[in-house]
Design a protein around this motif. Structure first.
Motif, mmCIF file in Angstrom:
data_model
loop_
_atom_site.group_PDB
_atom_site.id
_atom_site.type_symbol
_atom_site.label_atom_id
_atom_site.label_comp_id
_atom_site.label_asym_id
_atom_site.label_seq_id
_atom_site.Cartn_x
_atom_site.Cartn_y
_atom_site.Cartn_z
ATOM 1 N N ARG A 36 0.612 -1.117 0.144
ATOM 2 C CA ARG A 36 0.477 -0.059 -0.423
ATOM 3 C C ARG A 36 1.443 1.291 0.009
ATOM 4 O O ARG A 36 0.844 2.171 -1.051
ATOM 5 C CB ARG A 36 -0.770 0.011 1.026
ATOM 6 C CG ARG A 36 -2.290 -0.966 0.939
ATOM 7 C CD ARG A 36 -3.090 -1.280 2.334
ATOM 8 N NE ARG A 36 -3.842 -2.357 1.954
ATOM 9 C CZ ARG A 36 -5.316 -2.011 2.418
ATOM 10 N NH1 ARG A 36 -5.629 -0.719 2.566
ATOM 11 N NH2 ARG A 36 -6.405 -3.269 2.343
ATOM 12 N N LYS A 53 -6.751 10.470 -5.313
ATOM 13 C CA LYS A 53 -5.715 9.168 -5.248
ATOM 14 C C LYS A 53 -5.110 9.066 -3.860
ATOM 15 O O LYS A 53 -5.534 7.589 -3.633
ATOM 16 C CB LYS A 53 -5.375 8.105 -6.286
ATOM 17 C CG LYS A 53 -5.827 7.044 -6.711
ATOM 18 C CD LYS A 53 -5.316 6.625 -7.907
ATOM 19 C CE LYS A 53 -4.491 5.757 -8.225
ATOM 20 N NZ LYS A 53 -3.926 4.913 -9.565
ATOM 21 N N SER A 56 -7.453 9.377 -0.441
ATOM 22 C CA SER A 56 -8.040 8.241 -0.208
ATOM 23 C C SER A 56 -6.866 6.772 -0.221
ATOM 24 O O SER A 56 -7.834 6.107 0.874
ATOM 25 C CB SER A 56 -8.905 8.135 -1.801
ATOM 26 O OG SER A 56 -9.258 6.425 -1.711
ATOM 27 N N ASN A 57 -5.900 6.824 -0.576
ATOM 28 C CA ASN A 57 -5.339 5.578 -0.780
ATOM 29 C C ASN A 57 -4.761 5.439 0.534
ATOM 30 O O ASN A 57 -4.610 4.226 1.643
ATOM 31 C CB ASN A 57 -3.919 5.332 -1.813
ATOM 32 C CG ASN A 57 -4.373 4.851 -2.987
ATOM 33 O OD1 ASN A 57 -5.775 4.650 -2.679
ATOM 34 N ND2 ASN A 57 -3.706 4.697 -4.251
ATOM 35 N N SER A 58 -4.207 6.624 1.390
ATOM 36 C CA SER A 58 -4.288 6.953 2.793
ATOM 37 C C SER A 58 -5.228 6.616 3.513
ATOM 38 O O SER A 58 -4.813 5.614 4.676
ATOM 39 C CB SER A 58 -2.811 7.892 2.691
ATOM 40 O OG SER A 58 -3.806 9.447 2.781
ATOM 41 N N GLN A 59 -5.731 6.832 3.412
ATOM 42 C CA GLN A 59 -6.692 6.811 3.741
ATOM 43 C C GLN A 59 -7.122 5.426 3.827
ATOM 44 O O GLN A 59 -7.242 4.857 5.774
ATOM 45 C CB GLN A 59 -8.114 7.918 3.738
ATOM 46 C CG GLN A 59 -9.458 7.483 5.134
ATOM 47 C CD GLN A 59 -8.919 7.837 6.378
ATOM 48 O OE1 GLN A 59 -8.684 9.087 5.981
ATOM 49 N NE2 GLN A 59 -9.550 7.644 7.573
ATOM 50 N N LYS A 60 -7.245 4.684 3.355
ATOM 51 C CA LYS A 60 -7.196 3.113 3.440
ATOM 52 C C LYS A 60 -6.554 2.632 3.419
ATOM 53 O O LYS A 60 -7.151 1.287 4.979
ATOM 54 C CB LYS A 60 -7.769 2.947 2.073
ATOM 55 C CG LYS A 60 -9.021 3.317 1.365
ATOM 56 C CD LYS A 60 -8.846 2.766 -0.315
ATOM 57 C CE LYS A 60 -10.114 2.388 -0.799
ATOM 58 N NZ LYS A 60 -10.129 3.018 -2.671
ATOM 59 N N MET A 61 -5.628 3.011 3.930
ATOM 60 C CA MET A 61 -4.218 2.478 4.546
ATOM 61 C C MET A 61 -4.488 2.521 5.977
ATOM 62 O O MET A 61 -3.695 1.728 6.507
ATOM 63 C CB MET A 61 -2.646 2.585 4.053
ATOM 64 C CG MET A 61 -1.647 1.887 4.334
ATOM 65 S SD MET A 61 0.186 3.402 3.787
ATOM 66 C CE MET A 61 -0.249 4.860 4.406
ATOM 67 N N GLU A 62 -4.464 3.295 6.322
ATOM 68 C CA GLU A 62 -4.836 3.566 7.681
ATOM 69 C C GLU A 62 -5.573 3.233 8.641
ATOM 70 O O GLU A 62 -5.474 2.316 9.546
ATOM 71 C CB GLU A 62 -5.076 5.895 7.658
ATOM 72 C CG GLU A 62 -4.543 5.625 9.653
ATOM 73 C CD GLU A 62 -5.077 7.140 9.853
ATOM 74 O OE1 GLU A 62 -4.734 8.105 9.142
ATOM 75 O OE2 GLU A 62 -4.787 7.556 10.755
ATOM 76 N N ASP A 63 -6.775 2.678 7.587
ATOM 77 C CA ASP A 63 -8.150 2.252 8.277
ATOM 78 C C ASP A 63 -7.572 0.387 8.467
ATOM 79 O O ASP A 63 -8.037 0.352 9.208
ATOM 80 C CB ASP A 63 -8.930 2.337 7.270
ATOM 81 C CG ASP A 63 -10.041 3.282 7.166
ATOM 82 O OD1 ASP A 63 -10.648 3.891 6.076
ATOM 83 O OD2 ASP A 63 -9.799 4.239 8.308
ATOM 84 N N TYR A 64 -6.794 0.279 7.468
ATOM 85 C CA TYR A 64 -6.370 -1.445 8.035
ATOM 86 C C TYR A 64 -5.260 -2.081 8.904
ATOM 87 O O TYR A 64 -5.216 -2.362 9.760
ATOM 88 C CB TYR A 64 -5.534 -1.475 6.254
ATOM 89 C CG TYR A 64 -5.020 -3.440 5.987
ATOM 90 C CD1 TYR A 64 -3.621 -3.109 6.008
ATOM 91 C CD2 TYR A 64 -5.750 -4.260 6.128
ATOM 92 C CE1 TYR A 64 -2.602 -4.302 6.905
ATOM 93 C CE2 TYR A 64 -5.012 -5.318 6.872
ATOM 94 C CZ TYR A 64 -3.208 -5.469 6.543
ATOM 95 O OH TYR A 64 -2.687 -6.453 6.950
ATOM 96 N N SER A 67 -7.463 -0.855 11.676
ATOM 97 C CA SER A 67 -8.094 -3.097 11.759
ATOM 98 C C SER A 67 -6.905 -4.012 12.192
ATOM 99 O O SER A 67 -7.533 -4.490 13.036
ATOM 100 C CB SER A 67 -8.955 -2.948 11.196
ATOM 101 O OG SER A 67 -7.958 -3.769 9.432
#
Lengths: 129, 226
Positions: A36, A53, A56-64, A67
């Motif tokens: 990521r 982009k 969005s990707n960094s937010q998804k990475m942080e969410d992952y 988790s």
């Protein structure tokens, strides 16, 4: 006598199997984070960076990462995991200000910390001594 | 705060469990390797207890590691005399046939003053009364007095006392000890008859014991103390 050997065997098997499982887990999480980070870095290195982009990707990475944080916290020192959290929080700021250089540096630091966490959990003479 | 409280309970239970597996020894009778492990276990348990940033498993795994070492060394000790002398050492005779062994005293780094202090701890005030003084591997001292100085025993008067056996607890805190009743080949009905002589039923007793000569000791529970 037998009881002693049984207890020793159970403890050995437990510790070794737990070590294998947890090492696989940290490996999986780190590899996912590396891919990521790499994706975000590729975008940041472009001439025309698409910051939407990246955001969005960094937010998804942080969410992952968040988790996985709860499970990782069971066996990795929280101070080490918090270093990654700090980097990810900093990344959000740099991406918001569209600062490519700082974002890339931040991501490299993140990779270094993740590699350090993985390295710490590896069975090595250096880690034993 | 509650987190630290819960962690301390978890680690306490673990340490208790580990000490239980390690076996029954009093602190003063621990071998050197057992004492080392006990101290280390105590230290290891406090680290994650106080610091919530450290995963609790970082306290549990080293404690289990020490337990493995303790069991392993105990096992090796049981199987090998040589290993026993390496891990636990050998007892040292400080006084042999009434004479102080200076060489052993120096080797064990014990002064005359300390020797006298330890003898007094064994209720021996006069060095001249000692036939043997043995420094055990646990650090305790065993003292064997000269025959004319030791406490008299029935054999000295050609007396053969009756066999006493051991007393058995039949009721503790109102709980009937059925295992002990079966050992002495009695039942609850018999127990009830015995306690009836004291004006109570077994469940009302604080303690009921029977000795080797079938003498019953019985005390009623104090209701005010409950």
């Amino acid at each position: 006598m037998k009881r002693i050997l049984v207890v020793i065997s159970i403890i050995f098997v437990l510790v070794i199997s737990m070590n294998i499982v947890l090492k696989k887990h940290i490996g999986k999480v780190c590899n996912e984070m590396y891919s990521r980070i790499d994706e975000i870095k590729q975008e940041l290195m472009k001439e025309e960076t698409d910051f939407e982009k990246v955001r969005s990707n960094s937010q998804k990475m942080e969410d992952y990462w968040m988790s996985q944080y709860d499970v990782l916290a069971y066996y990795i020192e929280h101070s080490e995991l918090d270093k990654v959290n700090i980097q990810l929080a900093g990344l959000q700021g740099y991406v918001a200000t569209e600062d490519n250089h700082e974002s890339v540096a931040n991501l490299d630091t993140c990779v270094f910390i993740l590699q350090h966490i993985q390295d710490r959990e590896t069975l090595k003479l250096r880690n034993i001594f | 705060m509650l987190i630290i409280f819960i962690r301390s309970i978890i680690l306490y239970i673990l340490v208790l469990f580990v000490m239980r597996i390690m076996g029954k020894r009093q602190i003063g009778q621990l071998q050197p390797f057992e004492l080392a492990i006990s101290i280390m276990i105590a230290d290891l348990a406090t680290i994650p207890m106080a610091d919530v940033g450290i995963p609790i498993i970082n306290g549990i795994v080293p404690i289990l590691g020490l337990l493995v070492m303790q069991l392993l060394i105990s096992f090796i000790n049981m199987k090998s005399l040589k290993a026993r002398s390496i891990f636990s050492g050998k007892p040292a005779i400080l006084i042999y046939r009434g004479k102080i062994d200076e060489k052993t005293l120096k080797k064990e780094r014990i002064t005359i003053n300390e020797l006298q202090e330890r003898l007094r701890g064994n209720n021996v005030v006069n060095l001249a009364d000692v036939e043997y003084a043995i420094l055990e591997t646990s650090g305790q001292m065993t003292v064997i007095q000269k025959p004319e100085k030791r406490n008299a025993v029935p054999q000295d008067f050609n007396i053969v006392p009756e066999y006493e056996g051991i007393p058995y607890d039949l009721v503790i805190d109102g709980q009937v000890m059925y295992d002990n009743l079966s050992i002495i080949k009695k039942d609850y009905k018999w127990l009830k008859n015995q306690t009836k002589k004291f004006g109570i039923i077994p469940e009302e007793a604080l303690i009921v014991t029977i000795d080797g000569s079938d003498k019953i000791f019985c005390q009623k529970k104090d209701k005010k103390a409950e």
